[in-house]
Design a protein around this motif. Structure first.
Motif, short mmCIF file in Angstrom:
data_model
loop_
_atom_site.label_atom_id
_atom_site.label_comp_id
_atom_site.label_asym_id
_atom_site.label_seq_id
_atom_site.Cartn_x
_atom_site.Cartn_y
_atom_site.Cartn_z
N ARG A 350 0.88 -1.16 0.03
CA ARG A 350 0.01 -0.21 0.03
C ARG A 350 0.82 1.01 -0.07
O ARG A 350 0.60 2.32 -0.52
N VAL A 351 2.06 1.25 0.69
CA VAL A 351 2.84 2.25 0.74
C VAL A 351 3.40 2.54 -0.51
O VAL A 351 3.68 3.68 -1.09
N GLU A 352 3.92 1.47 -1.12
CA GLU A 352 4.39 1.58 -2.65
C GLU A 352 3.44 2.19 -3.47
O GLU A 352 3.81 3.08 -4.06
N THR A 353 2.16 1.91 -3.54
CA THR A 353 1.12 2.27 -4.27
C THR A 353 0.93 3.91 -3.88
O THR A 353 0.81 4.63 -4.74
N GLY A 354 1.17 4.23 -2.79
CA GLY A 354 1.15 5.43 -1.95
C GLY A 354 1.95 6.51 -2.85
O GLY A 354 1.72 7.42 -3.13
N PHE A 355 3.20 5.99 -2.86
CA PHE A 355 4.35 6.85 -3.50
C PHE A 355 4.24 7.06 -4.93
O PHE A 355 4.22 7.85 -5.51
N LYS A 356 3.46 6.00 -5.43
CA LYS A 356 3.14 6.05 -6.85
C LYS A 356 2.21 7.23 -7.30
O LYS A 356 2.26 7.97 -8.17
N LEU A 357 1.10 6.90 -6.19
CA LEU A 357 0.10 8.09 -6.48
C LEU A 357 0.58 9.53 -6.17
O LEU A 357 0.11 10.40 -6.80
N ALA A 358 1.66 9.64 -5.19
CA ALA A 358 2.28 10.68 -4.98
C ALA A 358 3.09 11.35 -6.15
O ALA A 358 2.76 12.69 -6.36
N PHE A 361 0.11 13.08 -8.20
CA PHE A 361 -0.28 14.14 -7.65
C PHE A 361 0.79 15.19 -7.85
O PHE A 361 0.38 16.35 -8.25
N LEU A 362 2.10 15.02 -7.79
CA LEU A 362 3.14 15.84 -8.05
C LEU A 362 2.86 16.31 -9.58
O LEU A 362 2.89 17.37 -10.02
N ARG A 363 2.90 15.43 -10.53
CA ARG A 363 2.48 15.71 -11.83
C ARG A 363 1.58 16.76 -12.36
O ARG A 363 1.47 17.67 -13.08
N ARG A 364 0.42 16.48 -11.43
CA ARG A 364 -0.94 17.35 -11.77
C ARG A 364 -0.37 18.67 -11.05
O ARG A 364 -1.08 19.91 -11.50
N ARG A 365 0.66 18.85 -10.26
CA ARG A 365 1.09 20.24 -9.67
C ARG A 365 2.12 20.78 -10.85
O ARG A 365 2.92 21.62 -10.50
N TYR A 375 9.82 19.87 -1.37
CA TYR A 375 10.34 19.21 -0.20
C TYR A 375 10.19 17.75 -0.48
O TYR A 375 9.15 17.11 -0.60
N HIS A 376 11.33 16.98 -0.50
CA HIS A 376 11.13 15.43 -0.78
C HIS A 376 10.71 14.92 0.69
O HIS A 376 10.22 13.73 0.52
N THR A 377 11.07 15.37 1.79
CA THR A 377 10.47 15.12 2.96
C THR A 377 9.05 15.05 3.02
O THR A 377 8.35 14.20 3.74
N GLN A 378 8.19 16.03 2.31
CA GLN A 378 6.95 16.14 2.28
C GLN A 378 6.21 14.92 1.73
O GLN A 378 5.02 14.40 1.64
N LEU A 379 7.02 14.10 0.74
CA LEU A 379 6.38 12.94 0.10
C LEU A 379 6.27 11.68 1.15
O LEU A 379 5.22 10.92 0.81
N VAL A 380 6.93 11.84 2.15
CA VAL A 380 6.56 10.59 3.11
C VAL A 380 5.14 10.68 3.68
O VAL A 380 4.56 9.72 3.50
N ALA A 384 1.78 8.21 2.57
CA ALA A 384 1.04 7.46 3.75
C ALA A 384 -0.55 8.00 3.44
O ALA A 384 -1.19 7.11 3.66
N ILE A 385 -0.90 9.13 3.54
CA ILE A 385 -2.19 9.65 3.39
C ILE A 385 -2.61 9.14 2.14
O ILE A 385 -3.69 8.59 1.89
N LEU A 386 -2.01 8.90 0.78
CA LEU A 386 -2.76 8.55 -0.19
C LEU A 386 -2.71 6.94 -0.23
O LEU A 386 -3.55 6.43 -0.72
N ALA A 387 -1.84 6.14 0.75
CA ALA A 387 -2.05 4.86 0.81
C ALA A 387 -3.56 4.86 1.48
O ALA A 387 -4.00 3.38 1.33
N LEU A 388 -3.59 5.60 2.46
CA LEU A 388 -4.90 5.22 3.27
C LEU A 388 -6.21 5.63 2.29
O LEU A 388 -7.20 4.90 2.35
#
Length: 614
Positions: A350-358, A361-365, A375-380, A384-388
């Motif tokens: 689920r976390v792997e999927t969350g990072f892919k969704l992240a 998300f960035l591409r849309r920005r 911030y690379h740190t903000q991706l963590v 996690a939120i996208l995994a949920l």
């Protein structure tokens, strides 16, 4: 927690040979080169200290995956481990291979070329009292040293008799020298002077090896994961820094799970067919997204730890525990080290999927490239939120709240330091907000001053990169082509952030560098368009775009306005009025995406004021 004593070198090497001392799987491989080995041997041969070693008693809560010291017998692999070697691998392995092993040593020379060596000590040189390193000799696998591209033989030790004749003692006999000694006596016909020579060597040099003791610090088996990680980092300053991933790799290996292969991929065996298969690791799959190319294994574990500890906390609260007594949400080192293997298996996909969704998300920005991530740190916490959220992240209302939280983090500059506590708040507060709860603290506590825009000059600044992305997201178009900066255009046209009032022109007008290098005077522009702008006044390059590039006046002004630029101010070459106007326009853009007011109490940047006064 630990005891400290001295143990004979011979006993340590014997325990290693039997497999009672093994390496936990987080240890790097043996890497010492020929010079380091010879220097170490020289020190031991003179009873010089070579540093303490540190070990952990086996049998505690931590069960590591292990491997034997390189060069020890294969039978050592299956012997019960009594001690884990935490620090001292390079020294013990080098000494074992040089002083005990019957196999040639595979090492490297100073040019990092792979070589094979047997080690000897020149008995006469050792007794002469000079630099002991001069007495330690390495010879090739065939025991013949050559020069002149192999034509001339410098030293031939290819049989026992030649060793005796040259008085070159093989160092892998130091703990069992009797047989070699008898051969030496026979070779020299028991000559009294050679016997005296031998005993002088044995009583000084060999005695040093046989009587050598190393300081050994042994941690108790009850030592915690965190304590071991901390101790290892303190004592292993010259080696590979131990991080949570490496320690978890060794811990999980004790349960038969290869965390390193799960992350990096590797070779495995198909349980059904027994055939070897090559597996792709999570890193390779995530590496398909350029914005994730700096993602580290610790970042991945942080996201899992956030979700695991969040789940525990919510469970505690549902069971009636108070806010104080419920488990804390954390992704700090100790929380990661306490991560059970079952939790990793539960959340990893689920976390792997969350990072892919992240990444999506960035591409849309309009953040397409790893160096443009604010911030690379903000991706963590984002992952996690996208995994949920899973597929719910696509819902418009969810997208808007996620975007607001993201931009508040970027322009509020929340993720530069002490980020772990911020992460913990995010994974609790943002999902609750999406479900109708109160604003998360990252949104509620947002603050941004308009004068901060003036001081954004470095590409390393998250807010600087945020403005760059925000302009593209808000519809900025290339001055010349009028194309929006979609992903293909961004890379094909080599889009970057460039000066609006060109640097060369600003310098001729004595405009302070702190102002013309500010993000207020920069915007995304394609490489070709930037070459057309050159160092001219804006009025001149606008005219050039309209004439040489056939860009009509009205479309050009539309393109300029898409960057927050007022065309009349640009065409009038009025830098001061342009600067104030665009700074306000950028502030409005930030307000639009954060949903918060930008404070306009003006405190002009001191550096800019100083330059203007000069």
């Amino acid at each position: 927690m630990f005891d400290s004593t001295k143990t004979s070198l011979h006993d340590l090497l014997t325990q290693a040979a039997r497999g009672h001392i093994k390496l936990p799987d987080f240890q790097r491989g043996w890497v010492w080169d020929d010079y380091a080995i010879r220097s170490l041997i020289a020190s031991v041969s003179q009873s010089f200290p070579v540093g303490a070693i540190m070990m952990l008693r086996a049998g505690g809560e931590l069960t590591f995956g292990t491997r034997q010291l390189e060069g020890t017998p294969k039978t050592a692999k299956d012997t019960e481990t009594l001690l884990y070697l935490l620090d001292g691998q390079q020294r013990l392995t080098s000494l074992y291979q040089a002083l005990v092993s019957d196999d040639v040593i595979a090492t490297k020379n100073v040019q990092k070329q792979e070589i094979k060596r047997w080690y000897y000590i020149d008995m006469a040189v050792a007794l002469a009292g000079g630099d002991r390193e001069d007495a330690i000799i390495g010879v090739p696998e065939d025991r013949i040293s050559r020069s002149a591209f192999g034509r001339d033989i410098l030293r031939d030790l290819s049989c026992d008799e030649k060793e005796y004749a040259a008085c070159m003692f093989p160092l892998n006999k130091v703990f069992n020298a009797d047989q070699w000694m008898m051969g030496f006596f026979r070779h020299w016909g028991h000559a009294p002077d050679k016997s005296e020579f031998w005993f002088a060597f044995a009583n000084t040099v060999l005695a040093a090896f046989n009587g050598y003791h190393m300081p050994v610090i042994t941690l108790d088996a009850t030592s915690s994961r965190g304590a071991i990680c901390t101790v290892f980092e303190k004592v292993n300053s010259g080696g590979k820094k131990l991080d949570s991933f490496e320690l978890l790799t060794a811990i999980y290996a004790g349960s038969g799970f290869n965390l390193r292969s799960d992350w990096l991929g590797g070779r495995d065996t198909d349980r059904a067919t027994g055939a070897e298969v090559i597996t792709e690791g999570r890193l390779a799959r995530l590496g398909d997204f350029d914005v994730l190319s700096d993602l580290g294994n610790t970042n991945f574990l942080q996201a899992i730890s956030l979700l695991h500890t969040r789940s525990r906390r919510l469970s505690d609260l549902r069971s009636g525990k108070s806010e104080t007594d419920a488990a804390s949400v954390s992704c700090q080192g100790r929380a990661i080290l306490a991560l059970p293997l079952d939790a990793y298996r539960t959340w990893a996909d689920r976390v792997e999927t969350g990072f892919k969704l992240a990444a999506r998300f960035l591409r849309r920005r309009h953040i397409y490239w790893v160096k443009d991530v604010p911030y690379h740190t903000q991706l963590v916490p984002l992952a996690a939120i996208l995994a949920l959220l899973g597929e719910r992240w696509e819902q418009d209302a969810v997208q808007r709240k996620l975007a607001q939280w993201f931009w508040c983090g970027v322009f509020g500059e929340f993720y530069g330091s002490a980020v772990e506590s911020r992460f913990a708040k995010d994974v609790i507060e943002v999902p609750a907000w999406i479900e109708g709860g109160p604003e998360p603290s990252a949104v509620r506590d947002f603050q941004c001053r308009i004068d901060r825009l003036e001081s954004l000059r470095s590409r390393l600044s998250a807010a600087y990169k945020g403005v760059h992305a925000l302009l593209m997201q808000q519809g900025a178009r290339d001055f010349r082509s009028g194309q929006a900066f979609e992903e293909a255009i961004y890379f094909d046209d080599n889009v970057d952030i460039h000066h609006i009032f060109p640097k060369a022109w600003c310098q001729t007008k004595r405009i302070p560098k702190s102002l013309y290098d500010s993000i207020v005077n920069k915007t995304p522009i394609s490489a070709r368009t930037n070459r057309i702008l050159g160092g001219s006044a804006p009025s001149a390059y606008c005219h050039r775009l309209e004439t040489s590039e056939a860009v009509a006046r009205e479309p050009l002004e539309t393109h300029l306005r898409s960057h927050g630029i007022t065309p009349t101010l640009l065409r009038s070459d009025d830098f001061d009025r342009f600067f104030e106007d665009r700074r306000e326009n950028l502030a409005v853009m930030i307000e639009r995406v954060t949903g918060k007011e930008v404070y306009r109490g003006v405190e002009r940047d001191e550096e800019a004021l100083d330059e203007a006064a000069e």
